[in-house]
Design a protein around this motif. Structure first.
Motif, PDB file in Angstrom:
ATOM      1  N   ARG A 298       0.819  -1.213   0.000  1.00  0.00           N
ATOM      2  CA  ARG A 298       0.000   0.000   0.000  1.00  0.00           C
ATOM      3  C   ARG A 298       0.853   1.263   0.000  1.00  0.00           C
ATOM      4  O   ARG A 298       0.583   2.206  -0.757  1.00  0.00           O
TER       5      ARG A 298
ATOM      6  N   LEU B  80       2.397   1.757  -3.396  1.00  0.00           N
ATOM      7  CA  LEU B  80       1.421   2.205  -4.386  1.00  0.00           C
ATOM      8  C   LEU B  80       1.191   3.704  -4.273  1.00  0.00           C
ATOM      9  O   LEU B  80       1.172   4.429  -5.277  1.00  0.00           O
TER      10      LEU B  80
ATOM     11  N   GLY C 236      -2.911  -5.028  -0.507  1.00  0.00           N
ATOM     12  CA  GLY C 236      -2.205  -5.485  -1.705  1.00  0.00           C
ATOM     13  C   GLY C 236      -2.106  -6.990  -1.765  1.00  0.00           C
ATOM     14  O   GLY C 236      -2.745  -7.689  -0.980  1.00  0.00           O
TER      15      GLY C 236
ATOM     16  N   TYR D  65      -0.598  -4.941  -5.173  1.00  0.00           N
ATOM     17  CA  TYR D  65      -1.237  -4.084  -6.156  1.00  0.00           C
ATOM     18  C   TYR D  65      -0.563  -4.238  -7.511  1.00  0.00           C
ATOM     19  O   TYR D  65       0.641  -4.531  -7.603  1.00  0.00           O
TER      20      TYR D  65
ATOM     21  N   ASP E 115      -4.187  -0.891 -10.578  1.00  0.00           N
ATOM     22  CA  ASP E 115      -4.321  -0.115  -9.337  1.00  0.00           C
ATOM     23  C   ASP E 115      -3.513   1.172  -9.415  1.00  0.00           C
ATOM     24  O   ASP E 115      -3.974   2.232  -8.975  1.00  0.00           O
ATOM     25  N   LEU E 116      -2.310   1.073  -9.975  1.00  0.00           N
ATOM     26  CA  LEU E 116      -1.461   2.257 -10.110  1.00  0.00           C
ATOM     27  C   LEU E 116      -2.108   3.262 -11.056  1.00  0.00           C
ATOM     28  O   LEU E 116      -2.138   4.462 -10.784  1.00  0.00           O
TER      29      LEU E 116
END
Length: 216
Positions: A102, A105, A129, A131, A135-136
């Motif tokens: 997290r 990210l 996560g 991730y 997600d990014l």
């Protein structure tokens, strides 16, 4: 049109007349017309139908990309087949075997912990996560929207709409929706593309209606 379906039925048994009419409406097919208005598909037209359907089924390409490829061919060019190179399976952003947590990210997206919390609360990003690239991309998009005063809480309806669209896709596919073969995945992508076009058309139409010259 029925004769076309007979010629391609062995390879594409799920294709219907409405599908061919849709491809024509999208500008991908250009069959000649008889004096009475009936469509006249040549051998080249049938080959074009096979090519379009194969690109959808095997390469998972949206109609817009297929149309651009066909336009270049129609102009006498020799474009490379889009999407022909095999795509690697989705992996963690940091590379094979690595994970992005997290904190990582948030850092990579240039976001704040507060924005991340808001995204999780709105159901736009998972709470934990690992991730991945989607997600990014999502969090970076939320950073950009935040600059324009649009917060994750304003986007809750998008999550609801996405779930509704998923239900429509499953309903359209019927009993075969549980399959994971290439034909089913291609059909899922095709329907998702149609739904995306509906959304975009509605937004563009609303923007035109709201334009100053239209309000005079």
């Amino acid at each position: 049109m029925g004769q076309v379906l007979q010629r391609i039925s062995a390879e594409f048994p799920e294709v219907t007349p409405s599908k061919l009419r849709f491809l024509e409406d999208q500008g991908l097919l250009h069959p000649a017309r008889s004096s009475s208005g009936y469509r006249k598909f040549s051998d080249a037209d049938v080959d074009r139908v096979r090519l379009i359907l194969s690109m959808q089924r095997d390469l998972y390409l949206p109609l817009k990309v297929i149309g651009e490829y066909l336009d270049e061919r129609d102009r006498g060019l020799n474009p490379a087949l889009p999407g022909a190179e095999p795509k690697p399976a989705p992996q963690s952003i940091l590379g094979p075997g690595a994970e992005l947590d997290r904190k990582g990210l948030v850092t990579r997206a240039g976001a704040t912990p507060r924005l991340m919390e808001q995204a999780v609360s709105a159901g736009l990003i998972a709470a934990a996560g690992p991730y991945y690239q989607d997600d990014l991309s999502m969090l970076r998009t939320l950073v950009a929207l935040e600059r324009d005063g649009i917060e994750p809480r304003h986007l809750r309806a998008f999550r609801t709409a996405a779930q509704h669209e998923l239900g429509l896709i499953e309903q359209a596919l019927g009993p075969g929706r549980k399959r994971r073969d290439s034909a089913t995945r291609a059909k899922q992508q095709e329907i998702a593309g149609h739904l995306a076009e509906v959304r975009q058309s509605l937004v563009r139409s609303a923007l035109r209606e709201d334009a100053p010259e239209r309000r005079r």
